[in-house]
Design an enzyme around this catalytic site. Sequence first.
Site, PDB file in Angstrom:
ATOM      1  N   GLY A   1       0.825  -1.206   0.000  1.00 56.50           N
ATOM      2  CA  GLY A   1       0.000   0.000   0.000  1.00 56.50           C
ATOM      3  C   GLY A   1       0.859   1.256   0.000  1.00 56.50           C
ATOM      4  O   GLY A   1       2.095   1.186  -0.019  1.00 56.50           O
ATOM      5  N   MET A   2       0.191   2.402   0.056  1.00 58.85           N
ATOM      6  CA  MET A   2       0.907   3.683  -0.038  1.00 58.85           C
ATOM      7  C   MET A   2       1.872   3.876   1.142  1.00 58.85           C
ATOM      8  O   MET A   2       3.042   4.197   0.950  1.00 58.85           O
ATOM      9  CB  MET A   2      -0.125   4.822  -0.092  1.00 58.85           C
ATOM     10  CG  MET A   2       0.489   6.171  -0.307  1.00 58.85           C
ATOM     11  SD  MET A   2      -0.735   7.389  -0.808  1.00 58.85           S
ATOM     12  CE  MET A   2      -1.850   7.412   0.576  1.00 58.85           C
ATOM     13  N   LEU A   3       1.402   3.654   2.358  1.00 58.98           N
ATOM     14  CA  LEU A   3       2.283   3.835   3.516  1.00 58.98           C
ATOM     15  C   LEU A   3       3.253   2.660   3.663  1.00 58.98           C
ATOM     16  O   LEU A   3       4.430   2.853   3.969  1.00 58.98           O
ATOM     17  CB  LEU A   3       1.441   3.996   4.800  1.00 58.98           C
ATOM     18  CG  LEU A   3       2.231   4.208   6.088  1.00 58.98           C
ATOM     19  CD1 LEU A   3       3.152   5.430   5.993  1.00 58.98           C
ATOM     20  CD2 LEU A   3       1.291   4.358   7.286  1.00 58.98           C
TER      21      LEU A   3
ATOM     22  N   ASP B   1      -5.285 -13.147   3.599  1.00 55.03           N
ATOM     23  CA  ASP B   1      -6.340 -12.178   3.892  1.00 55.03           C
ATOM     24  C   ASP B   1      -6.420 -12.028   5.417  1.00 55.03           C
ATOM     25  O   ASP B   1      -6.663 -13.018   6.120  1.00 55.03           O
ATOM     26  CB  ASP B   1      -7.657 -12.726   3.310  1.00 55.03           C
ATOM     27  CG  ASP B   1      -8.823 -11.768   3.492  1.00 55.03           C
ATOM     28  OD1 ASP B   1      -8.760 -10.899   4.381  1.00 55.03           O
ATOM     29  OD2 ASP B   1      -9.804 -11.905   2.736  1.00 55.03           O
TER      30      ASP B   1
ATOM     31  N   THR C   1      -9.424   1.059   2.967  1.00 54.31           N
ATOM     32  CA  THR C   1      -9.253   2.504   3.152  1.00 54.31           C
ATOM     33  C   THR C   1     -10.212   3.354   2.310  1.00 54.31           C
ATOM     34  O   THR C   1     -10.077   4.577   2.285  1.00 54.31           O
ATOM     35  CB  THR C   1      -7.796   2.914   2.829  1.00 54.31           C
ATOM     36  OG1 THR C   1      -7.478   2.442   1.515  1.00 54.31           O
ATOM     37  CG2 THR C   1      -6.821   2.325   3.817  1.00 54.31           C
TER      38      THR C   1
ATOM     39  N   THR D   1      -6.597   6.538  12.404  1.00 55.32           N
ATOM     40  CA  THR D   1      -6.996   7.674  11.578  1.00 55.32           C
ATOM     41  C   THR D   1      -7.627   8.833  12.361  1.00 55.32           C
ATOM     42  O   THR D   1      -8.222   8.614  13.423  1.00 55.32           O
ATOM     43  CB  THR D   1      -8.005   7.167  10.512  1.00 55.32           C
ATOM     44  OG1 THR D   1      -8.619   8.270   9.862  1.00 55.32           O
ATOM     45  CG2 THR D   1      -9.117   6.336  11.126  1.00 55.32           C
ATOM     46  N   ASP D   2      -7.527  10.018  11.783  1.00 50.20           N
ATOM     47  CA  ASP D   2      -8.227  11.198  12.308  1.00 50.20           C
ATOM     48  C   ASP D   2      -9.752  10.989  12.265  1.00 50.20           C
ATOM     49  O   ASP D   2     -10.495  11.650  12.977  1.00 50.20           O
ATOM     50  CB  ASP D   2      -7.857  12.440  11.484  1.00 50.20           C
ATOM     51  CG  ASP D   2      -8.001  12.234   9.973  1.00 50.20           C
ATOM     52  OD1 ASP D   2      -7.884  11.082   9.511  1.00 50.20           O
ATOM     53  OD2 ASP D   2      -8.236  13.223   9.258  1.00 50.20           O
TER      54      ASP D   2
ATOM     55  N   TYR E   1     -16.154   3.864   8.109  1.00 47.44           N
ATOM     56  CA  TYR E   1     -14.694   3.692   8.116  1.00 47.44           C
ATOM     57  C   TYR E   1     -14.133   4.058   9.496  1.00 47.44           C
ATOM     58  O   TYR E   1     -13.376   3.287  10.086  1.00 47.44           O
ATOM     59  CB  TYR E   1     -14.074   4.573   7.021  1.00 47.44           C
ATOM     60  CG  TYR E   1     -12.571   4.648   7.049  1.00 47.44           C
ATOM     61  CD1 TYR E   1     -11.786   3.571   6.653  1.00 47.44           C
ATOM     62  CD2 TYR E   1     -11.914   5.815   7.475  1.00 47.44           C
ATOM     63  CE1 TYR E   1     -10.401   3.649   6.680  1.00 47.44           C
ATOM     64  CE2 TYR E   1     -10.538   5.902   7.502  1.00 47.44           C
ATOM     65  CZ  TYR E   1      -9.776   4.815   7.100  1.00 47.44           C
ATOM     66  OH  TYR E   1      -8.404   4.889   7.128  1.00 47.44           O
TER      67      TYR E   1
ATOM     68  N   TRP F   1      -4.780  12.367   6.105  1.00 49.33           N
ATOM     69  CA  TRP F   1      -4.590  12.970   4.779  1.00 49.33           C
ATOM     70  C   TRP F   1      -3.257  12.551   4.134  1.00 49.33           C
ATOM     71  O   TRP F   1      -2.450  13.384   3.734  1.00 49.33           O
ATOM     72  CB  TRP F   1      -4.680  14.502   4.875  1.00 49.33           C
ATOM     73  CG  TRP F   1      -5.990  15.055   5.331  1.00 49.33           C
ATOM     74  CD1 TRP F   1      -6.948  14.437   6.075  1.00 49.33           C
ATOM     75  CD2 TRP F   1      -6.495  16.389   5.086  1.00 49.33           C
ATOM     76  NE1 TRP F   1      -8.006  15.284   6.299  1.00 49.33           N
ATOM     77  CE2 TRP F   1      -7.754  16.487   5.703  1.00 49.33           C
ATOM     78  CE3 TRP F   1      -5.992  17.503   4.400  1.00 49.33           C
ATOM     79  CZ2 TRP F   1      -8.515  17.654   5.657  1.00 49.33           C
ATOM     80  CZ3 TRP F   1      -6.743  18.667   4.359  1.00 49.33           C
ATOM     81  CH2 TRP F   1      -7.998  18.730   4.974  1.00 49.33           C
TER      82      TRP F   1
HETATM   83  N1  LIG Z   1      -4.648   7.084   3.242  1.00 51.20           N
HETATM   84  C1  LIG Z   1      -4.896   7.941   4.232  1.00 51.20           C
HETATM   85  O1  LIG Z   1      -5.103   9.149   4.015  1.00 51.20           O
HETATM   86  C2  LIG Z   1      -4.930   7.449   5.665  1.00 51.20           C
HETATM   87  C3  LIG Z   1      -5.215   8.379   6.678  1.00 51.20           C
HETATM   88  C4  LIG Z   1      -5.228   7.942   8.005  1.00 51.20           C
HETATM   89  C5  LIG Z   1      -4.949   6.618   8.306  1.00 51.20           C
HETATM   90  N2  LIG Z   1      -4.679   5.732   7.291  1.00 51.20           N
HETATM   91  C6  LIG Z   1      -4.386   4.345   7.650  1.00 51.20           C
HETATM   92  O2  LIG Z   1      -3.049   4.076   7.257  1.00 51.20           O
HETATM   93  C7  LIG Z   1      -2.909   2.708   6.861  1.00 51.20           C
HETATM   94  C8  LIG Z   1      -2.240   2.628   5.495  1.00 51.20           C
HETATM   95  O3  LIG Z   1      -3.040   3.360   4.572  1.00 51.20           O
HETATM   96  P1  LIG Z   1      -2.689   3.416   3.018  1.00 51.20           P
HETATM   97  O4  LIG Z   1      -3.239   4.693   2.502  1.00 51.20           O
HETATM   98  O5  LIG Z   1      -1.264   3.056   2.798  1.00 51.20           O
HETATM   99  O6  LIG Z   1      -3.643   2.241   2.494  1.00 51.20           O
HETATM  100  P2  LIG Z   1      -3.632   1.490   1.095  1.00 51.20           P
HETATM  101  O7  LIG Z   1      -2.724   2.155   0.127  1.00 51.20           O
HETATM  102  O8  LIG Z   1      -5.071   1.285   0.741  1.00 51.20           O
HETATM  103  O9  LIG Z   1      -2.977   0.095   1.482  1.00 51.20           O
HETATM  104  C9  LIG Z   1      -3.641  -0.862   2.235  1.00 51.20           C
HETATM  105  C10 LIG Z   1      -3.044  -2.205   1.896  1.00 51.20           C
HETATM  106  O10 LIG Z   1      -3.761  -3.205   2.638  1.00 51.20           O
HETATM  107  C11 LIG Z   1      -4.046  -4.281   1.758  1.00 51.20           C
HETATM  108  N3  LIG Z   1      -5.244  -5.013   2.170  1.00 51.20           N
HETATM  109  C12 LIG Z   1      -6.545  -4.627   2.008  1.00 51.20           C
HETATM  110  N4  LIG Z   1      -7.365  -5.574   2.471  1.00 51.20           N
HETATM  111  C13 LIG Z   1      -6.585  -6.573   2.925  1.00 51.20           C
HETATM  112  C14 LIG Z   1      -6.864  -7.842   3.502  1.00 51.20           C
HETATM  113  N5  LIG Z   1      -8.129  -8.258   3.702  1.00 51.20           N
HETATM  114  N6  LIG Z   1      -5.830  -8.634   3.862  1.00 51.20           N
HETATM  115  C15 LIG Z   1      -4.552  -8.244   3.641  1.00 51.20           C
HETATM  116  N7  LIG Z   1      -4.223  -7.054   3.106  1.00 51.20           N
HETATM  117  C16 LIG Z   1      -5.229  -6.228   2.740  1.00 51.20           C
HETATM  118  C17 LIG Z   1      -4.290  -3.609   0.417  1.00 51.20           C
HETATM  119  O11 LIG Z   1      -4.166  -4.549  -0.620  1.00 51.20           O
HETATM  120  P3  LIG Z   1      -5.017  -4.302  -1.991  1.00 51.20           P
HETATM  121  O12 LIG Z   1      -4.531  -3.003  -2.540  1.00 51.20           O
HETATM  122  O13 LIG Z   1      -4.675  -5.495  -2.821  1.00 51.20           O
HETATM  123  O14 LIG Z   1      -6.464  -4.246  -1.573  1.00 51.20           O
HETATM  124  C18 LIG Z   1      -3.182  -2.543   0.407  1.00 51.20           C
HETATM  125  O15 LIG Z   1      -1.981  -3.040  -0.081  1.00 51.20           O
HETATM  126  C19 LIG Z   1      -4.321   2.108   6.909  1.00 51.20           C
HETATM  127  O16 LIG Z   1      -4.455   1.376   8.094  1.00 51.20           O
HETATM  128  C20 LIG Z   1      -5.241   3.325   6.932  1.00 51.20           C
HETATM  129  O17 LIG Z   1      -6.452   3.053   7.614  1.00 51.20           O
HETATM  130  C21 LIG Z   1      -4.662   6.124   5.986  1.00 51.20           C
END
Ligand SMILES: NC(=O)c1ccc[n+]([C@@H]2O[C@H](COP(=O)([O-])OP(=O)(O)OC[C@H]3O[C@@H](n4cnc5c(N)ncnc54)[C@H](OP(=O)(O)O)[C@@H]3O)[C@@H](O)[C@H]2O)c1
Length: 304
Positions: free
Chosen positions: A10-12, A35, A61, A100-101, A124, A149
Amino acid sequence: MRVLVTGAKGMLGSALLPSLLPEHQAVGVDLTDFDIGEGAAVQKAFLELRPDFVAHLAAYTDVDGSEANPQRAEAINAVGTWNVAGACADIGAAMLYVSTDYVFDGRQERAYREDDCPHPVSVYGRTKLRGEQHVQSLVARHFIVRTSWLYGPQGKNFVATILKLAREREELRVVSDQRGSPTYTRHLALKLAQLLWTEAYGIYHVTGTGECSWFEFAQAIVRSGGYERVRVAPIASHDSGRLATRPVNSVLENRRLLQINLGTLPHWTEGLAQYIEEGRRSGEFAILEPDHPEGSLKSEVTGL
Ligand SMILES: NC(=O)c1ccc[n+]([C@@H]2O[C@H](COP(=O)([O-])OP(=O)(O)OC[C@H]3O[C@@H](n4cnc5c(N)ncnc54)[C@H](OP(=O)(O)O)[C@@H]3O)[C@@H](O)[C@H]2O)c1
């Protein structure tokens, strides 16, 4: 230390893995490995990999998608986190959970502190809060890091979306009544790597320094991308047509980071400049090459 990162693609996750090396032996897993919603699969993987520390980033997300499909959000964000926390407890691993916020309702005037009472207003946010509660109840040595964000390479994010639309449109309409702190994934990843060494467990708010509205963020992105011809117009949340309610005030005070002398993240404008520069060099964004300068399309954009 053997560190296992879930959601590694994922992004982070893609920013965190390199920031753990070479100090740690870091392994990343993602949906292609197992999963997190399937408890037995999580347990089996953890028994095989035997990490000392688990950074749990995997999540569903899609904030609006969670309103449309609350069972999926619950299965991944709440039950999935229960499974990961339970497996950590079984093998005695410490854990970091990224939250998350959106666990706050955003009605407070000041920035949210770590000990303010969460009250999510979206599916969410509710499922991520349940994830926090599972971590607290199952793993004694845990960090809960609330961030906001996010933007960075290898992810669908607000900055990349605005840059793409700026190439195609002459006007963008962006929500101006939600405030928060944009956070660059590389800056956050470095701080998470530092935090992991401290063993000062508990809840942390970790975001880019400073705050803005999505509208102000979009204006800064358009300027940094060199799209002076694109007009950014403010709109109200209720005109954005999004399914999920988002907090009006998402700003998180990074109080505990300062208390443990770890220092805060750079200002969000610094992160933005760095991300755009990296994107320009890597070719991720075709910046300064507007391909439809005469286009008359309009687009409405909100954040995450
Ligand atoms: N993005 C934001 O602005 C934000 C803000 C606050 C907090 N966060 C938190 O930060 C964390 C990382 O966020 P991110 O933006 O990097 O998220 P992301 O890019 O959506 O990455 C999430 C990863 O989790 C994987 N995933 C989803 N469902 C799964 C499952 N059932 N089993 C195993 N892996 C699974 C996804 O795989 P697929 O791509 O194949 O589905 C993806 O690689 C998350 O916990 C999110 O809640 C994010």
